[in-house]
Design a protein around this motif. Structure first.
Motif, PDB file in Angstrom:
ATOM      1  N   VAL A   1       0.729  -1.105   0.109  1.00 32.92           N
ATOM      2  CA  VAL A   1       0.102   0.028   0.123  1.00 32.92           C
ATOM      3  C   VAL A   1       1.060   1.217  -0.044  1.00 32.92           C
ATOM      4  CG1 VAL A   1      -1.649   1.250   1.364  1.00 32.92           C
ATOM      5  CG2 VAL A   1      -2.088  -1.190   1.100  1.00 32.92           C
ATOM      6  N   ASP A   2       0.621   2.138  -1.039  1.00 30.24           N
ATOM      7  CA  ASP A   2       1.519   3.388  -0.990  1.00 30.24           C
ATOM      8  C   ASP A   2       1.517   4.198   0.274  1.00 30.24           C
ATOM      9  OD1 ASP A   2       2.965   5.391  -2.110  1.00 30.24           O
ATOM     10  OD2 ASP A   2       1.112   6.251  -3.302  1.00 30.24           O
ATOM     11  N   LYS A   3       2.627   4.504   0.690  1.00 29.53           N
ATOM     12  CA  LYS A   3       2.589   5.580   1.852  1.00 29.53           C
ATOM     13  C   LYS A   3       4.215   6.002   1.894  1.00 29.53           C
ATOM     14  CE  LYS A   3       2.373   1.751   4.508  1.00 29.53           C
ATOM     15  NZ  LYS A   3       2.316   0.719   4.215  1.00 29.53           N
ATOM     16  N   ALA A   4       4.296   7.070   2.384  1.00 35.01           N
ATOM     17  CA  ALA A   4       5.649   7.968   2.597  1.00 35.01           C
ATOM     18  C   ALA A   4       6.689   7.048   3.280  1.00 35.01           C
ATOM     19  CB  ALA A   4       5.269   9.308   3.486  1.00 35.01           C
TER      20      ALA A   4
ATOM     21  N   ILE B   1       8.658   4.652   1.595  1.00 38.15           N
ATOM     22  CA  ILE B   1       9.070   3.503   0.973  1.00 38.15           C
ATOM     23  C   ILE B   1      10.661   3.737   0.402  1.00 38.15           C
ATOM     24  CG2 ILE B   1       8.745   1.720  -0.584  1.00 38.15           C
ATOM     25  CD1 ILE B   1       5.905   2.109   0.033  1.00 38.15           C
TER      26      ILE B   1
ATOM     27  N   THR C   1      -7.572   0.918  -3.496  1.00 39.51           N
ATOM     28  CA  THR C   1      -6.382   1.150  -2.657  1.00 39.51           C
ATOM     29  C   THR C   1      -5.371   1.441  -3.582  1.00 39.51           C
ATOM     30  OG1 THR C   1      -7.555   0.068  -0.995  1.00 39.51           O
ATOM     31  CG2 THR C   1      -5.088   0.271  -0.699  1.00 39.51           C
TER      32      THR C   1
ATOM     33  N   TYR D   1       1.914   0.550  -4.321  1.00 34.00           N
ATOM     34  CA  TYR D   1       2.808   0.895  -4.905  1.00 34.00           C
ATOM     35  C   TYR D   1       3.911  -0.139  -5.214  1.00 34.00           C
ATOM     36  CZ  TYR D   1       7.239   4.133  -5.016  1.00 34.00           C
ATOM     37  OH  TYR D   1       8.356   4.924  -5.409  1.00 34.00           O
TER      38      TYR D   1
ATOM     39  N   LEU E   1       6.894  -1.140   7.282  1.00 34.34           N
ATOM     40  CA  LEU E   1       6.048  -0.448   6.552  1.00 34.34           C
ATOM     41  C   LEU E   1       4.794  -1.320   6.070  1.00 34.34           C
ATOM     42  CD1 LEU E   1       8.759   1.300   4.329  1.00 34.34           C
ATOM     43  CD2 LEU E   1       7.415   2.299   6.190  1.00 34.34           C
ATOM     44  N   HIS E   2       4.860  -2.554   6.225  1.00 33.47           N
ATOM     45  CA  HIS E   2       3.788  -3.452   6.034  1.00 33.47           C
ATOM     46  C   HIS E   2       3.866  -3.522   4.379  1.00 33.47           C
ATOM     47  CE1 HIS E   2       2.487  -3.502   9.921  1.00 33.47           C
ATOM     48  NE2 HIS E   2       2.316  -2.215  10.126  1.00 33.47           N
ATOM     49  N   ILE E   3       5.221  -3.772   3.894  1.00 34.98           N
ATOM     50  CA  ILE E   3       5.117  -4.089   2.467  1.00 34.98           C
ATOM     51  C   ILE E   3       5.725  -5.485   2.155  1.00 34.98           C
ATOM     52  CG2 ILE E   3       5.043  -1.554   1.966  1.00 34.98           C
ATOM     53  CD1 ILE E   3       8.044  -1.748   1.575  1.00 34.98           C
TER      54      ILE E   3
END
Length: 157
Positions: free
Chosen positions: A73-76, A78, A108, A111, A139-141
């Motif tokens: 999920v895209d987030k600042a 990464i 959602t 990224y 980061l849950h990626i």
């Protein structure tokens, strides 16, 4: 023409070129030609002479070649966290490609980041993987680091 990279970003075509020449006035001639291209073809051209020799990644040192894929999920943070980790391990990012697109069902934004990189062979791969796993968990990626042959990396880069 020593090296080039071309891509489409947001519907705009972008080109990066690394040129070299022996003529003492090559900087001036290229600058003039770039201004003419801007005027005649309505292009935006940025021209800058290099102050030092261009880096030759992997030259002069024993390196291992990898591809890193990160998805989530895209987030600042990464790109910053992954790039900082790679830099701390002496890795050279040869190429990076990113996309952010909405997932079909939920909308959602997911990224995706693909990095080709050279890592000094003295770097402990287990430690690098552990650091990347920690970032992924935080980061849950999802992050995959896959070794690739040098010729495969350059061909797909």
């Amino acid at each position: 023409l020593e090296d080039s990279s071309m891509t489409i970003l947001g519907g705009e075509f972008a080109v990066l070129l690394l040129l070299s020449g022996q003529s003492p006035d090559s900087d001036q001639r290229l600058s003039t030609a770039c201004k003419r291209l801007e005027w005649e073809k309505r292009l935006t051209v940025f021209f800058r002479p290099l102050e030092e020799e261009p880096l030759r990644y992997g030259a002069g040192q024993d390196t291992l070649h990898y591809e890193l894929l990160a998805t989530g999920v895209d987030k600042a943070g990464i790109v910053a966290r992954v790039a900082r980790c790679l830099a701390e391990h002496g890795a050279n990012i040869v190429q990076m490609h990113t996309t952010a697109q909405p997932e079909p069902g939920s909308g959602t934004v997911i990224y995706n980041m693909r990095i080709t990189l050279d890592v000094p062979s003295l770097v402990d791969e287990t430690t690098l993987r552990e650091r990347l796993d920690h970032i992924a968990d935080d980061l849950h990626i999802h992050i995959d680091l896959t070794p690739v042959a040098a010729h495969e990396q350059r061909r797909t880069a």
